[in-house]
Design a protein around this motif. Sequence first.
Motif, PDB file in Angstrom:
ATOM      1  N   VAL A  52       0.836  -1.206   0.000  1.00 56.22           N
ATOM      2  CA  VAL A  52       0.000   0.000   0.000  1.00 56.22           C
ATOM      3  C   VAL A  52       0.868   1.252   0.000  1.00 56.22           C
ATOM      4  CG1 VAL A  52      -1.674   1.320   1.338  1.00 56.22           C
ATOM      5  CG2 VAL A  52      -1.945  -1.153   1.091  1.00 56.22           C
ATOM      6  N   LEU A  53       1.953   1.231   0.785  1.00 59.76           N
ATOM      7  CA  LEU A  53       2.849   2.377   0.836  1.00 59.76           C
ATOM      8  C   LEU A  53       3.471   2.653  -0.528  1.00 59.76           C
ATOM      9  CD1 LEU A  53       4.547   4.478   2.443  1.00 59.76           C
ATOM     10  CD2 LEU A  53       6.195   2.640   2.850  1.00 59.76           C
ATOM     11  N   MET A  54       3.866   1.624  -1.233  1.00 59.02           N
ATOM     12  CA  MET A  54       4.514   1.800  -2.531  1.00 59.02           C
ATOM     13  C   MET A  54       3.536   2.226  -3.603  1.00 59.02           C
ATOM     14  SD  MET A  54       7.721   1.207  -2.167  1.00 59.02           S
ATOM     15  CE  MET A  54       8.200   0.969  -3.857  1.00 59.02           C
ATOM     16  N   ARG A  55       2.250   1.882  -3.478  1.00 57.18           N
ATOM     17  CA  ARG A  55       1.277   2.149  -4.553  1.00 57.18           C
ATOM     18  C   ARG A  55       0.334   3.310  -4.235  1.00 57.18           C
ATOM     19  NH1 ARG A  55       2.479  -0.862  -9.261  1.00 57.18           N
ATOM     20  NH2 ARG A  55       3.636  -2.693  -8.542  1.00 57.18           N
ATOM     21  N   ALA A  71      11.807  17.258  -9.289  1.00 55.82           N
ATOM     22  CA  ALA A  71      12.512  16.657  -8.157  1.00 55.82           C
ATOM     23  C   ALA A  71      13.277  15.417  -8.601  1.00 55.82           C
ATOM     24  CB  ALA A  71      11.525  16.286  -7.058  1.00 55.82           C
ATOM     25  N   PRO A  72      14.511  15.233  -8.123  1.00 60.56           N
ATOM     26  CA  PRO A  72      15.276  14.029  -8.484  1.00 60.56           C
ATOM     27  C   PRO A  72      14.541  12.758  -8.075  1.00 60.56           C
ATOM     28  CG  PRO A  72      16.683  15.641  -7.396  1.00 60.56           C
ATOM     29  CD  PRO A  72      15.267  16.127  -7.240  1.00 60.56           C
ATOM     30  N   LEU A  73      14.737  11.714  -8.843  1.00 58.20           N
ATOM     31  CA  LEU A  73      14.077  10.445  -8.540  1.00 58.20           C
ATOM     32  C   LEU A  73      14.496   9.914  -7.177  1.00 58.20           C
ATOM     33  CD1 LEU A  73      12.312   8.046  -9.445  1.00 58.20           C
ATOM     34  CD2 LEU A  73      14.359   7.072 -10.518  1.00 58.20           C
ATOM     35  N   GLY A  74      15.739  10.182  -6.790  1.00 66.77           N
ATOM     36  CA  GLY A  74      16.229   9.680  -5.518  1.00 66.77           C
ATOM     37  C   GLY A  74      15.434  10.181  -4.330  1.00 66.77           C
ATOM     38  N   VAL A  75      14.892  11.402  -4.426  1.00 64.17           N
ATOM     39  CA  VAL A  75      14.093  11.936  -3.324  1.00 64.17           C
ATOM     40  C   VAL A  75      12.869  11.063  -3.089  1.00 64.17           C
ATOM     41  CG1 VAL A  75      12.733  13.913  -2.544  1.00 64.17           C
ATOM     42  CG2 VAL A  75      14.907  14.278  -3.731  1.00 64.17           C
ATOM     43  N   LYS A  80      10.292   6.818   0.154  1.00 63.73           N
ATOM     44  CA  LYS A  80       9.502   5.593   0.324  1.00 63.73           C
ATOM     45  C   LYS A  80      10.271   4.547   1.124  1.00 63.73           C
ATOM     46  CE  LYS A  80       6.433   5.870  -3.694  1.00 63.73           C
ATOM     47  NZ  LYS A  80       5.188   5.697  -2.946  1.00 63.73           N
ATOM     48  N   ALA A  81      11.582   4.476   0.895  1.00 62.45           N
ATOM     49  CA  ALA A  81      12.392   3.500   1.631  1.00 62.45           C
ATOM     50  C   ALA A  81      12.429   3.837   3.121  1.00 62.45           C
ATOM     51  CB  ALA A  81      13.802   3.459   1.055  1.00 62.45           C
ATOM     52  N   LEU A  82      12.561   5.116   3.451  1.00 59.68           N
ATOM     53  CA  LEU A  82      12.575   5.513   4.862  1.00 59.68           C
ATOM     54  C   LEU A  82      11.226   5.250   5.523  1.00 59.68           C
ATOM     55  CD1 LEU A  82      14.623   8.840   4.734  1.00 59.68           C
ATOM     56  CD2 LEU A  82      15.368   6.604   5.552  1.00 59.68           C
ATOM     57  N   ALA A  83      10.146   5.481   4.771  1.00 59.21           N
ATOM     58  CA  ALA A  83       8.821   5.177   5.313  1.00 59.21           C
ATOM     59  C   ALA A  83       8.663   3.676   5.546  1.00 59.21           C
ATOM     60  CB  ALA A  83       7.739   5.693   4.371  1.00 59.21           C
ATOM     61  N   GLY A  84       9.165   2.875   4.603  1.00 65.58           N
ATOM     62  CA  GLY A  84       9.114   1.427   4.783  1.00 65.58           C
ATOM     63  C   GLY A  84       9.975   0.963   5.946  1.00 65.58           C
ATOM     64  N   ALA A 140       8.752  -1.666  -7.213  1.00 66.83           N
ATOM     65  CA  ALA A 140       9.443  -0.639  -7.987  1.00 66.83           C
ATOM     66  C   ALA A 140       9.601  -1.045  -9.445  1.00 66.83           C
ATOM     67  CB  ALA A 140      10.816  -0.360  -7.374  1.00 66.83           C
ATOM     68  N   VAL A 141       9.796  -2.326  -9.698  1.00 63.09           N
ATOM     69  CA  VAL A 141      10.080  -2.789 -11.053  1.00 63.09           C
ATOM     70  C   VAL A 141       8.809  -3.154 -11.808  1.00 63.09           C
ATOM     71  CG1 VAL A 141      11.231  -4.604 -12.381  1.00 63.09           C
ATOM     72  CG2 VAL A 141      12.387  -3.567 -10.420  1.00 63.09           C
ATOM     73  N   LEU A 142       7.841  -3.779 -11.128  1.00 63.32           N
ATOM     74  CA  LEU A 142       6.640  -4.274 -11.794  1.00 63.32           C
ATOM     75  C   LEU A 142       5.558  -3.196 -11.810  1.00 63.32           C
ATOM     76  CD1 LEU A 142       6.497  -7.850 -10.234  1.00 63.32           C
ATOM     77  CD2 LEU A 142       7.405  -7.191 -12.465  1.00 63.32           C
ATOM     78  N   SER A 143       5.031  -2.918 -12.992  1.00 61.58           N
ATOM     79  CA  SER A 143       3.972  -1.909 -13.101  1.00 61.58           C
ATOM     80  C   SER A 143       2.618  -2.467 -12.700  1.00 61.58           C
ATOM     81  CB  SER A 143       3.900  -1.379 -14.544  1.00 61.58           C
ATOM     82  OG  SER A 143       3.691  -2.456 -15.456  1.00 61.58           O
TER      83      SER A 143
END
Length: 402
Positions: A52-55, A71-75, A80-84, A140-143
């Motif tokens: 749910v967090l990723m989508r 905004a850079p993609l890294g942001v 999302k990684a920090l939230a996870g 991240a990889v699968l749409s």
Amino acid sequence: VMATLGGVLGAWANFIGHSEGPMNAHPQAIMPFMAEFFFIFIQFVLVGFLGVLMRRDEQPGFGEWVDASRAPLGVRVIGKALAGLGMTIILCCIPALAAVVLSITTMPEALNIGLPFSYALWYIMPAILELAVVILLLHAVLSHAGMAYTLSIVVVFISIINHELGVVEYPLAQYGIPLHASFFEITGWAPWFTLISAVNVFKGGIICILFALAWMGWRRGTALVFADRLRAFGQRLFGAPGIFALASLLVSVLSAWVIFDKLVEKGEFESSWTAVESEAEWEIKWWDQAAPFSLTGGEVAVKIDPWTRSGTISWSLENLTTPDGQLHATVPHGLELVMAKIEDVDVPFELDGSHLVLDLLAFPGNHQLDLEFSVKFEDWPNEEHPWLMKQAVYLRAEIVVR
């Protein structure tokens, strides 16, 4: 709150109210139960919550607006990684919180807040983070969200099956499973501290590599074909994500080499298949050569140096009789036979792995056999050999002279 309450009630029913008698809810005793009780729950809850967090920002119009921003993609990826990471920390702290509540309600005099949370965050969380980063990579990889959720469930299922059946036994080859370690009340985490820390460093490197792959393979845009995504992956490979992945790979390789050296080269780790094969070879070679012996007594003197994790063992066997002229013995890991004498005459011997054979044909009748061993542990402490550490010694005679 409900999960914590469920853990408390589960401990009441299965731990304190155990059929073998009431058990005291000491933190060092209750935390292994809590970890096992919540382990599968945390894994499957993580699949749903992290998905749910990723989508959650993939809404019509909003997702396109975010992709088109400057905004850079890294942001976005790091956010999302920090939230996870925060979500994983909260889930891993549930067993610790339940243990603290149980201690307060049943044994307040044994309350120890530090132990449950260190157990959860230092021992359990690295394995859960491995699962979390795999789930992040899939989304991240699968749409297609359905495919990402399905594969996430499969990943968790494989982890659980391996945990139950032990298909993969080498600690570094297991994912989503904490290292098999036993908290000992006398020495605490001391026997396991170095090994668990090294494994956590390795897992941390693998987690960072998978995160970097998720960063490089992140979907940005809606009309992407495979060639576009491959081109974007190549561009990010030579940027910050690629450098981060390379540094993480070096950390993982170095830690894996150190762990392999301590566990396998200098230790006694072997898979169950290898152990069965070794036992079969031992039976073929030595089973028919078993020889009777008798003795009337003996004396053992053990001198241990905890700081160097070494020592010497002097063992005298009185009135030893060997009708077949051979004495067979098993030498535990870390021990080496330095001297074997009868009346100041050297006794020839053969050492095949852990199997020791003393040739006593030249010494008929009853004699006193004097043996001297040296003990030296160059690996890390584990459950198979004595608790011999720099801080203290916890030694059982049956291990030394078995």
